[in-house]
Design a protein around this motif. Structure first.
Motif, PDB file in Angstrom:
ATOM      1  N   HIS A   1      -2.688  -8.009 -13.793  1.00  0.00           N
ATOM      2  CA  HIS A   1      -3.557  -7.957 -15.104  1.00  0.00           C
ATOM      3  C   HIS A   1      -4.605  -6.862 -15.299  1.00  0.00           C
ATOM      4  O   HIS A   1      -5.541  -6.855 -15.806  1.00  0.00           O
ATOM      5  CB  HIS A   1      -4.326  -9.280 -15.264  1.00  0.00           C
ATOM      6  CG  HIS A   1      -4.590  -9.546 -16.784  1.00  0.00           C
ATOM      7  ND1 HIS A   1      -6.093  -9.623 -17.322  1.00  0.00           N
ATOM      8  CD2 HIS A   1      -4.122  -9.502 -18.131  1.00  0.00           C
ATOM      9  CE1 HIS A   1      -6.062  -9.472 -18.689  1.00  0.00           C
ATOM     10  NE2 HIS A   1      -4.954  -9.397 -19.013  1.00  0.00           N
ATOM     11  N   GLY A   2      -4.210  -5.760 -14.584  1.00  0.00           N
ATOM     12  CA  GLY A   2      -4.878  -4.455 -14.622  1.00  0.00           C
ATOM     13  C   GLY A   2      -6.067  -4.412 -13.688  1.00  0.00           C
ATOM     14  O   GLY A   2      -6.785  -3.434 -13.750  1.00  0.00           O
ATOM     15  N   VAL A   3      -6.395  -5.164 -12.952  1.00  0.00           N
ATOM     16  CA  VAL A   3      -7.422  -5.183 -11.969  1.00  0.00           C
ATOM     17  C   VAL A   3      -6.819  -5.311 -10.436  1.00  0.00           C
ATOM     18  O   VAL A   3      -5.883  -6.207 -10.206  1.00  0.00           O
ATOM     19  CB  VAL A   3      -8.149  -6.672 -11.889  1.00  0.00           C
ATOM     20  CG1 VAL A   3      -9.329  -6.791 -11.084  1.00  0.00           C
ATOM     21  CG2 VAL A   3      -8.920  -6.571 -13.528  1.00  0.00           C
ATOM     22  N   GLU A   4      -7.374  -4.598  -9.745  1.00  0.00           N
ATOM     23  CA  GLU A   4      -6.879  -4.333  -8.383  1.00  0.00           C
ATOM     24  C   GLU A   4      -8.051  -4.876  -7.396  1.00  0.00           C
ATOM     25  O   GLU A   4      -9.375  -4.534  -7.451  1.00  0.00           O
ATOM     26  CB  GLU A   4      -6.363  -3.025  -7.847  1.00  0.00           C
ATOM     27  CG  GLU A   4      -5.698  -2.928  -6.666  1.00  0.00           C
ATOM     28  CD  GLU A   4      -5.426  -1.618  -6.487  1.00  0.00           C
ATOM     29  OE1 GLU A   4      -4.087  -1.458  -6.600  1.00  0.00           O
ATOM     30  OE2 GLU A   4      -5.874  -0.691  -6.159  1.00  0.00           O
ATOM     31  N   LYS A   5      -7.896  -5.889  -6.603  1.00  0.00           N
ATOM     32  CA  LYS A   5      -8.916  -6.381  -5.622  1.00  0.00           C
ATOM     33  C   LYS A   5      -8.295  -6.457  -4.249  1.00  0.00           C
ATOM     34  O   LYS A   5      -7.259  -6.456  -3.716  1.00  0.00           O
ATOM     35  CB  LYS A   5      -8.959  -7.904  -6.049  1.00  0.00           C
ATOM     36  CG  LYS A   5      -9.993  -8.241  -7.116  1.00  0.00           C
ATOM     37  CD  LYS A   5     -10.425  -9.780  -7.038  1.00  0.00           C
ATOM     38  CE  LYS A   5     -11.569  -9.891  -5.944  1.00  0.00           C
ATOM     39  NZ  LYS A   5     -11.650 -11.447  -5.637  1.00  0.00           N
ATOM     40  N   MET A   6      -9.321  -6.171  -3.037  1.00  0.00           N
ATOM     41  CA  MET A   6      -9.052  -6.447  -1.743  1.00  0.00           C
ATOM     42  C   MET A   6      -8.992  -7.900  -1.564  1.00  0.00           C
ATOM     43  O   MET A   6     -10.230  -8.588  -1.737  1.00  0.00           O
ATOM     44  CB  MET A   6      -9.973  -5.765  -0.973  1.00  0.00           C
ATOM     45  CG  MET A   6      -9.958  -4.209  -0.670  1.00  0.00           C
ATOM     46  SD  MET A   6      -8.224  -3.720  -0.134  1.00  0.00           S
ATOM     47  CE  MET A   6      -8.785  -3.901   1.561  1.00  0.00           C
ATOM     48  N   VAL A   7      -7.951  -8.265  -1.234  1.00  0.00           N
ATOM     49  CA  VAL A   7      -7.939  -9.742  -0.619  1.00  0.00           C
ATOM     50  C   VAL A   7      -7.230  -9.724   0.880  1.00  0.00           C
ATOM     51  O   VAL A   7      -6.712  -9.035   1.424  1.00  0.00           O
ATOM     52  CB  VAL A   7      -6.896 -10.560  -1.462  1.00  0.00           C
ATOM     53  CG1 VAL A   7      -7.493 -10.415  -2.905  1.00  0.00           C
ATOM     54  CG2 VAL A   7      -5.533 -10.045  -1.521  1.00  0.00           C
ATOM     55  N   THR A   8      -7.545 -11.113   1.489  1.00  0.00           N
ATOM     56  CA  THR A   8      -6.916 -11.375   2.685  1.00  0.00           C
ATOM     57  C   THR A   8      -6.408 -12.674   2.634  1.00  0.00           C
ATOM     58  O   THR A   8      -6.991 -13.651   2.068  1.00  0.00           O
ATOM     59  CB  THR A   8      -8.044 -11.647   3.795  1.00  0.00           C
ATOM     60  OG1 THR A   8      -8.582 -10.218   4.015  1.00  0.00           O
ATOM     61  CG2 THR A   8      -7.140 -11.832   5.341  1.00  0.00           C
ATOM     62  N   ILE A   9      -5.126 -12.813   2.901  1.00  0.00           N
ATOM     63  CA  ILE A   9      -4.299 -13.942   2.469  1.00  0.00           C
ATOM     64  C   ILE A   9      -3.713 -14.637   3.673  1.00  0.00           C
ATOM     65  O   ILE A   9      -3.252 -13.747   4.488  1.00  0.00           O
ATOM     66  CB  ILE A   9      -3.124 -13.545   1.816  1.00  0.00           C
ATOM     67  CG1 ILE A   9      -3.706 -12.966   0.026  1.00  0.00           C
ATOM     68  CG2 ILE A   9      -2.205 -14.634   1.435  1.00  0.00           C
ATOM     69  CD1 ILE A   9      -2.792 -12.912  -0.684  1.00  0.00           C
ATOM     70  N   ALA A  10      -3.787 -15.936   4.099  1.00  0.00           N
ATOM     71  CA  ALA A  10      -3.134 -16.490   5.358  1.00  0.00           C
ATOM     72  C   ALA A  10      -1.741 -17.064   5.016  1.00  0.00           C
ATOM     73  O   ALA A  10      -1.560 -17.386   3.836  1.00  0.00           O
ATOM     74  CB  ALA A  10      -4.066 -17.677   5.784  1.00  0.00           C
ATOM     75  N   GLY A  11      -0.896 -16.874   5.934  1.00  0.00           N
ATOM     76  CA  GLY A  11       0.384 -17.315   5.734  1.00  0.00           C
ATOM     77  C   GLY A  11       1.113 -17.728   7.107  1.00  0.00           C
ATOM     78  O   GLY A  11       0.597 -17.567   8.182  1.00  0.00           O
TER      79      GLY A  11
ATOM     80  N   THR B   1      -4.184  -8.390   4.813  1.00  0.00           N
ATOM     81  CA  THR B   1      -5.259  -7.908   4.209  1.00  0.00           C
ATOM     82  C   THR B   1      -4.631  -6.750   3.461  1.00  0.00           C
ATOM     83  O   THR B   1      -3.883  -5.911   3.716  1.00  0.00           O
ATOM     84  CB  THR B   1      -6.426  -7.426   5.160  1.00  0.00           C
ATOM     85  OG1 THR B   1      -6.885  -8.509   5.893  1.00  0.00           O
ATOM     86  CG2 THR B   1      -7.623  -6.987   4.218  1.00  0.00           C
ATOM     87  N   GLY B   2      -4.970  -6.633   2.152  1.00  0.00           N
ATOM     88  CA  GLY B   2      -4.437  -5.644   1.233  1.00  0.00           C
ATOM     89  C   GLY B   2      -4.951  -5.708  -0.207  1.00  0.00           C
ATOM     90  O   GLY B   2      -5.886  -6.471  -0.581  1.00  0.00           O
ATOM     91  N   ARG B   3      -4.443  -4.967  -1.124  1.00  0.00           N
ATOM     92  CA  ARG B   3      -4.883  -4.939  -2.601  1.00  0.00           C
ATOM     93  C   ARG B   3      -3.897  -5.599  -3.444  1.00  0.00           C
ATOM     94  O   ARG B   3      -2.422  -5.607  -3.331  1.00  0.00           O
ATOM     95  CB  ARG B   3      -4.807  -3.348  -2.941  1.00  0.00           C
ATOM     96  CG  ARG B   3      -5.998  -2.587  -2.250  1.00  0.00           C
ATOM     97  CD  ARG B   3      -5.521  -1.197  -2.588  1.00  0.00           C
ATOM     98  NE  ARG B   3      -4.564  -0.716  -1.935  1.00  0.00           N
ATOM     99  CZ  ARG B   3      -3.950   0.402  -2.255  1.00  0.00           C
ATOM    100  NH1 ARG B   3      -4.547   1.361  -3.281  1.00  0.00           N
ATOM    101  NH2 ARG B   3      -3.116   1.227  -1.615  1.00  0.00           N
ATOM    102  N   MET B   4      -4.410  -6.691  -4.141  1.00  0.00           N
ATOM    103  CA  MET B   4      -3.599  -7.462  -5.127  1.00  0.00           C
ATOM    104  C   MET B   4      -4.103  -6.972  -6.653  1.00  0.00           C
ATOM    105  O   MET B   4      -5.009  -6.563  -6.922  1.00  0.00           O
ATOM    106  CB  MET B   4      -4.395  -8.908  -5.099  1.00  0.00           C
ATOM    107  CG  MET B   4      -3.605  -9.787  -5.880  1.00  0.00           C
ATOM    108  SD  MET B   4      -1.990 -10.472  -5.283  1.00  0.00           S
ATOM    109  CE  MET B   4      -2.539 -11.688  -4.114  1.00  0.00           C
ATOM    110  N   PHE B   5      -2.926  -6.517  -7.163  1.00  0.00           N
ATOM    111  CA  PHE B   5      -2.998  -5.947  -8.513  1.00  0.00           C
ATOM    112  C   PHE B   5      -2.364  -7.216  -9.576  1.00  0.00           C
ATOM    113  O   PHE B   5      -1.106  -7.189  -9.572  1.00  0.00           O
ATOM    114  CB  PHE B   5      -2.175  -4.779  -8.765  1.00  0.00           C
ATOM    115  CG  PHE B   5      -2.098  -4.017  -9.980  1.00  0.00           C
ATOM    116  CD1 PHE B   5      -1.244  -4.302 -10.837  1.00  0.00           C
ATOM    117  CD2 PHE B   5      -3.276  -3.334 -10.476  1.00  0.00           C
ATOM    118  CE1 PHE B   5      -0.964  -3.667 -11.884  1.00  0.00           C
ATOM    119  CE2 PHE B   5      -3.159  -2.895 -11.679  1.00  0.00           C
ATOM    120  CZ  PHE B   5      -2.005  -2.970 -12.529  1.00  0.00           C
TER     121      PHE B   5
END
Lengths: 180, 305
Positions: free
Chosen positions: A120-130, A114-118
């Motif tokens: 094209h100038g936009v930062e979003k909180m996302v959760t990614i599985a791997g 879980t973290g911040r994806m930046f």
């Protein structure tokens, strides 16, 4: 009386543990847009990433101009019109692995970060599985997730709306070795 | 008295503890910033500037751009008649004055070759365009340089053959002309690009005894991008060293271009009727002052093979 000593020891320990940084500068990120009219695929083989096993943090830094396309014009348009790479030269993911795996045990673990994806100038909180593969002091992290272009202000002009998918599949593959 | 001092000492110890804690945690906080810079220091790839101009031509002049890898370009260049013909000729649109079809290809993205045919003088051309130097984003190369060389062959029959008693194109080599150009360009910002192209043109055969076979000229061009896909372009050519007694004007064109998917559309007004370099640079016979200008367009379509 014991508290300050304990705190002191804990802090020292944290410092020692923080030396566990795994690093790569050749992680691979590729994305794939599929529409009935046209498929777009791009690869980036010079992605930098690190995993800090003491804090379970993952850092990924992608240079946007290093995405290569088979079609030279697509690459130009990606940088000029969609990603606008001159304004946003890098895309970054900064997150933490939620499962706190035991990095000393070999094996394959399903993880989520879980973290911040930046992008094209936009930062979003996302959760990614791997999947995190641990083998003899080398880590391998793979992940597949989708990105909705509109979430990051990447606009598709009406003229080409049927050539570019609204959601793009992204895959990540990084093999890390301990940073000396 | 004693109690007071004890409290003071305890307070001091507490303060020291917090100071200690603070000093030790500062590096911990700073670490995530260090980690970021760790990633940054691994960046070694050279960054070349791309898309200084959107298309292979500005209006008539070649741009510094060379086609990408395995790209095929099909191009139609068309100029209408003089605008000063008035409403009667729909400001020149009635008279489709000149047209060139061109096909170009590049395999490695640095060397491009192409062929084309212009209706004026029934001129067939073949050319090579080579990207010699590429501008880099940071320090290194401040400009992009492309070399352009073209050969032109006219398929015209001499209309005065019977009247004069001889064919002016007696030798096949009389039909040839050549152009050599070094195109130097710089992308100053996302929006602004400038270009200069010193040009040398050679005619194997000239019309008059007072005409010289060699022409030297300097082309210049400017592009201002006002949205991601649309730009305004201007090109101007200076002819230097006199090469003829006839009156010719410098070429000046002002245009607007839009790029969508695989097409580049350019619409402009120029005083030149000719399209090939040996025509529009030294032999433009109408001027902006007299309204001897015309509408024109270039359409280019790119395919990836």
């Amino acid at each position: 009386m014991k508290t300050p000593v304990l705190t002191f020891i804990l802090i020292i320990l944290a410092h020692i543990a923080s030396a566990q940084v795994f690093f790569t500068k050749n992680a691979k990120v590729s994305f794939f847009s599929e529409t009935p009219v046209q498929n777009i695929e791009a690869n980036n083989n010079t992605v930098s990433s690190l995993i800090n096993t003491a804090s379970d943090s993952v850092l990924v830094k992608i240079k946007n101009t290093a995405f290569t396309f088979k079609n030279a014009l697509m690459q130009d348009h990606f940088n000029e019109n969609y990603m606008e790479s001159s304004k946003y030269p890098v895309s970054i993911f900064r997150g933490k692995i939620n499962q706190k795996p035991d990095y000393s045990k070999n094996g394959s673990y399903h993880v989520t970060a879980t973290g911040r994806m930046f992008i094209h100038g936009v930062e979003k909180m996302v959760t990614i599985a791997g999947t995190l593969n641990i083998k003899d002091n080398e880590l391998n992290l793979t992940s597949e997730f989708t990105i909705k272009l509109a979430d990051y202000n990447i606009s598709i002009p009406k003229l080409v709306f049927n050539k570019i998918a609204e959601e793009v599949k992204v895959s990540f593959n990084g093999s890390y070795s301990k940073k000396t | 008295m004693g109690k007071c001092r004890c409290t003071q000492q305890l307070n001091l110890i507490v303060q020291m503890k917090y100071l200690f804690l603070f000093l030790f945690s500062v590096p911990l906080i700073a670490r995530s910033q260090d980690e970021m810079s760790l990633l940054g220091s691994s960046d070694t790839t050279k960054d070349y500037v791309t898309a200084t101009f959107k298309g292979s031509h500005i209006i008539n002049f070649q741009s510094v751009e060379v086609l990408g890898k395995r790209s095929l370009e099909f191009m139609i260049q068309h100029r209408f008649g003089d605008i000063n013909g008035g409403a009667n000729s729909l400001f020149g649109l009635d008279d489709g004055a000149s047209i060139r079809f061109g096909l170009s290809y590049s395999n490695n993205g640095r060397l491009e070759f192409g062929i084309g045919r212009t209706n004026i003088d029934k001129l067939v051309d073949g050319y090579l365009k080579y990207k010699l130097l590429r501008q880099t984003m940071q320090h290194g190369m401040p400009v992009s340089v492309t070399l352009f060389g073209s050969t032109y062959y006219t398929l015209m029959k001499d209309p005065n053959k019977e009247a004069n008693g001889f064919d002016k194109y007696h030798y096949a080599s009389d039909r040839l002309a050549y152009t050599l150009q070094a195109i130097v360009a710089r992308k100053f910002s996302d929006k602004l690009s400038l270009q200069l192209s010193p040009t040398y043109i050679h005619y194997n055969l000239v019309d008059r005894i007072t005409d010289k076979n060699n022409v030297w000229a300097l082309g210049s061009a400017f592009r201002y991008k006002f949205t991601n896909r649309m730009a305004v372009t201007v090109e101007y050519g200076w002819k230097y060293k006199s090469y003829t007694e006839s009156k010719y004007y410098n070429t000046l064109g002002i245009g607007w271009e839009i790029e969508t998917g695989g097409h580049v559309f350019q619409m402009f007004i120029t005083n030149s009727t000719g399209i090939a370099d040996p025509q529009f640079i030294p032999h433009t016979s109408t001027s902006w002052k007299d309204g001897g200008i015309r509408l024109g367009f270039n359409i280019s379509r790119l395919f990836n093979l």
